[in-house]
Design a protein around this motif. Structure first.
Motif, PDB file in Angstrom:
ATOM      1  N   TRP A 223      48.897  74.562  41.337  1.00 19.07           N
ATOM      2  CA  TRP A 223      48.438  73.592  41.136  1.00 19.07           C
ATOM      3  C   TRP A 223      47.186  73.245  41.706  1.00 19.07           C
ATOM      4  CZ3 TRP A 223      48.637  68.583  43.419  1.00 19.07           C
ATOM      5  CH2 TRP A 223      47.900  67.672  42.754  1.00 19.07           C
ATOM      6  N   ALA A 224      47.306  73.264  43.298  1.00 17.93           N
ATOM      7  CA  ALA A 224      46.705  73.064  44.719  1.00 17.93           C
ATOM      8  C   ALA A 224      45.229  73.350  44.560  1.00 17.93           C
ATOM      9  CB  ALA A 224      47.474  72.339  45.276  1.00 17.93           C
ATOM     10  N   ALA A 225      45.507  74.639  44.346  1.00 14.73           N
ATOM     11  CA  ALA A 225      44.062  75.820  44.731  1.00 14.73           C
ATOM     12  C   ALA A 225      43.138  75.235  44.455  1.00 14.73           C
ATOM     13  CB  ALA A 225      44.248  76.952  43.851  1.00 14.73           C
ATOM     14  N   ALA A 226      42.210  74.337  44.877  1.00 18.05           N
ATOM     15  CA  ALA A 226      40.820  73.642  44.763  1.00 18.05           C
ATOM     16  C   ALA A 226      40.373  74.730  43.749  1.00 18.05           C
ATOM     17  CB  ALA A 226      40.138  73.471  46.174  1.00 18.05           C
ATOM     18  N   SER A 227      39.962  75.784  43.562  1.00 13.04           N
ATOM     19  CA  SER A 227      39.115  76.609  42.784  1.00 13.04           C
ATOM     20  C   SER A 227      39.593  76.647  40.765  1.00 13.04           C
ATOM     21  CB  SER A 227      38.787  78.078  42.784  1.00 13.04           C
ATOM     22  OG  SER A 227      40.329  78.832  42.833  1.00 13.04           O
ATOM     23  N   ARG A 228      40.391  75.891  40.353  1.00  6.79           N
ATOM     24  CA  ARG A 228      41.069  75.843  39.583  1.00  6.79           C
ATOM     25  C   ARG A 228      40.266  74.771  38.904  1.00  6.79           C
ATOM     26  NH1 ARG A 228      46.917  75.442  37.243  1.00  6.79           N
ATOM     27  NH2 ARG A 228      46.183  75.061  35.373  1.00  6.79           N
ATOM     28  N   PRO A 229      39.350  75.705  37.594  1.00  6.92           N
ATOM     29  CA  PRO A 229      38.554  74.813  36.997  1.00  6.92           C
ATOM     30  C   PRO A 229      39.020  74.253  35.842  1.00  6.92           C
ATOM     31  CG  PRO A 229      38.812  76.707  36.115  1.00  6.92           C
ATOM     32  CD  PRO A 229      39.451  76.937  36.878  1.00  6.92           C
ATOM     33  N   TRP A 230      37.919  73.048  35.396  1.00  6.01           N
ATOM     34  CA  TRP A 230      38.987  71.715  34.004  1.00  6.01           C
ATOM     35  C   TRP A 230      38.607  72.863  33.156  1.00  6.01           C
ATOM     36  CZ3 TRP A 230      40.912  68.083  36.137  1.00  6.01           C
ATOM     37  CH2 TRP A 230      40.419  67.617  36.977  1.00  6.01           C
ATOM     38  N   HIS A 231      39.836  73.068  32.285  1.00  6.19           N
ATOM     39  CA  HIS A 231      39.493  73.839  31.302  1.00  6.19           C
ATOM     40  C   HIS A 231      40.531  73.766  30.436  1.00  6.19           C
ATOM     41  CE1 HIS A 231      42.704  76.092  33.407  1.00  6.19           C
ATOM     42  NE2 HIS A 231      42.799  76.654  31.456  1.00  6.19           N
ATOM     43  N   LEU A 232      40.188  73.410  29.134  1.00  4.55           N
ATOM     44  CA  LEU A 232      41.411  72.933  28.497  1.00  4.55           C
ATOM     45  C   LEU A 232      42.224  74.353  27.859  1.00  4.55           C
ATOM     46  CD1 LEU A 232      38.903  71.406  25.159  1.00  4.55           C
ATOM     47  CD2 LEU A 232      40.481  70.782  27.447  1.00  4.55           C
ATOM     48  N   ILE A 233      43.858  73.673  27.569  1.00  9.30           N
ATOM     49  CA  ILE A 233      44.842  75.267  27.394  1.00  9.30           C
ATOM     50  C   ILE A 233      44.507  75.319  25.723  1.00  9.30           C
ATOM     51  CG2 ILE A 233      47.071  75.656  27.186  1.00  9.30           C
ATOM     52  CD1 ILE A 233      47.784  73.161  29.495  1.00  9.30           C
ATOM     53  N   ASN A 234      44.819  75.081  25.307  1.00  9.23           N
ATOM     54  CA  ASN A 234      44.054  75.657  24.123  1.00  9.23           C
ATOM     55  C   ASN A 234      42.250  75.816  23.444  1.00  9.23           C
ATOM     56  OD1 ASN A 234      47.488  75.954  23.824  1.00  9.23           O
ATOM     57  ND2 ASN A 234      47.617  73.759  22.959  1.00  9.23           N
ATOM     58  N   ALA A 235      41.887  75.664  24.389  1.00  8.42           N
ATOM     59  CA  ALA A 235      40.372  75.805  23.751  1.00  8.42           C
ATOM     60  C   ALA A 235      40.068  76.363  23.161  1.00  8.42           C
ATOM     61  CB  ALA A 235      39.274  75.404  24.784  1.00  8.42           C
ATOM     62  N   GLY A 236      40.641  77.806  23.253  1.00 10.76           N
ATOM     63  CA  GLY A 236      40.896  79.418  22.067  1.00 10.76           C
ATOM     64  C   GLY A 236      41.178  79.198  20.656  1.00 10.76           C
ATOM     65  N   THR A 237      42.271  78.530  20.968  1.00 11.44           N
ATOM     66  CA  THR A 237      43.061  78.248  19.328  1.00 11.44           C
ATOM     67  C   THR A 237      43.329  76.849  19.120  1.00 11.44           C
ATOM     68  OG1 THR A 237      44.639  77.994  21.167  1.00 11.44           O
ATOM     69  CG2 THR A 237      44.543  80.048  20.361  1.00 11.44           C
ATOM     70  N   PRO A 238      42.431  76.467  18.658  1.00 13.63           N
ATOM     71  CA  PRO A 238      42.167  74.764  17.539  1.00 13.63           C
ATOM     72  C   PRO A 238      43.180  75.372  17.112  1.00 13.63           C
ATOM     73  CG  PRO A 238      39.986  76.126  16.979  1.00 13.63           C
ATOM     74  CD  PRO A 238      40.980  77.046  18.230  1.00 13.63           C
ATOM     75  N   ALA A 239      44.025  73.535  16.410  1.00 14.45           N
ATOM     76  CA  ALA A 239      45.095  73.929  15.916  1.00 14.45           C
ATOM     77  C   ALA A 239      44.518  73.142  14.117  1.00 14.45           C
ATOM     78  CB  ALA A 239      46.065  72.393  16.201  1.00 14.45           C
ATOM     79  N   ALA A 240      44.781  73.899  12.909  1.00 13.29           N
ATOM     80  CA  ALA A 240      44.743  73.456  12.116  1.00 13.29           C
ATOM     81  C   ALA A 240      44.884  72.316  11.561  1.00 13.29           C
ATOM     82  CB  ALA A 240      45.345  74.348  11.095  1.00 13.29           C
TER      83      ALA A 240
END
Length: 184
Positions: free
Chosen positions: A157-174
């Protein structure tokens, strides 16, 4: 909760419907979320709020799992760590709402997006400092195996290089037809 604007209840929120399919669920039923918002600024704030949740979910989930299996002082210490995460999220939301309330001179949606990213980065920086101490205190109260699991998750979690991404960005909910607000 310091300086928070009271939220609107389900009856006041246009996204909630009073004619839900299940009468007992009227307070919780929401209409299907639109792909866009009437006010594009809300969409930007919503996306950054979700990025915040996605960024912090793994650490909070680890803490939640520990909280469920512990008792006594160790459980209380883990709970306090989760409260630190929640306070940071509330502070971020306050900051984003201040942007909409005129706390910043927003001339474009791109500017708003950059402001939200800056708010997230600043809040995360303060949270990292606080969580360093908090996680050390929690680990001191945990059995060795649980402390090692928390330390591992915290380090990721603390790793500074971790991007701001969405967990479910590739799988939108129907859309869920049962939540449309229309009677079957």
């Amino acid at each position: 909760m310091k300086g928070r604007t009271p939220g609107r209840g389900p009856q006041e929120n246009p996204r909630h419907t009073k004619d839900a399919a299940h009468p007992d669920d009227r307070e919780c039923q929401e209409t299907t979320m639109p792909d866009t918002y009437a006010d594009a600024r809300i969409g930007i704030l919503t996306e950054w709020a979700q990025r915040w949740v996605s960024r912090n979910f793994p650490l909070d989930h680890t803490l939640e799992e520990l909280e469920q299996v512990l008792d006594g002082a160790a459980r209380d210490t883990v709970r306090q760590a989760r409260d630190v995460l929640k306070e940071a999220a509330a502070d971020l939301l306050d900051g984003m709402l201040a942007v909409l309330d005129g706390g910043y001179d927003v001339v474009s949606l791109t500017t708003l997006d950059r402001i939200c990213e800056g708010l997230c980065e600043g809040t995360l920086g303060r949270l990292r400092q606080r969580m360093t101490t908090t996680v050390a205190e929690v680990c001191a109260a945990l059995p060795t195996a649980q402390a090692a699991a928390l330390t591992h998750q915290y380090d990721q979690w603390a790793a500074a290089s971790r991007p701001w991404h969405l967990i479910n960005a590739g799988t939108p909910a129907a859309p869920d037809p049962s939540r449309s607000g229309k009677a079957p």
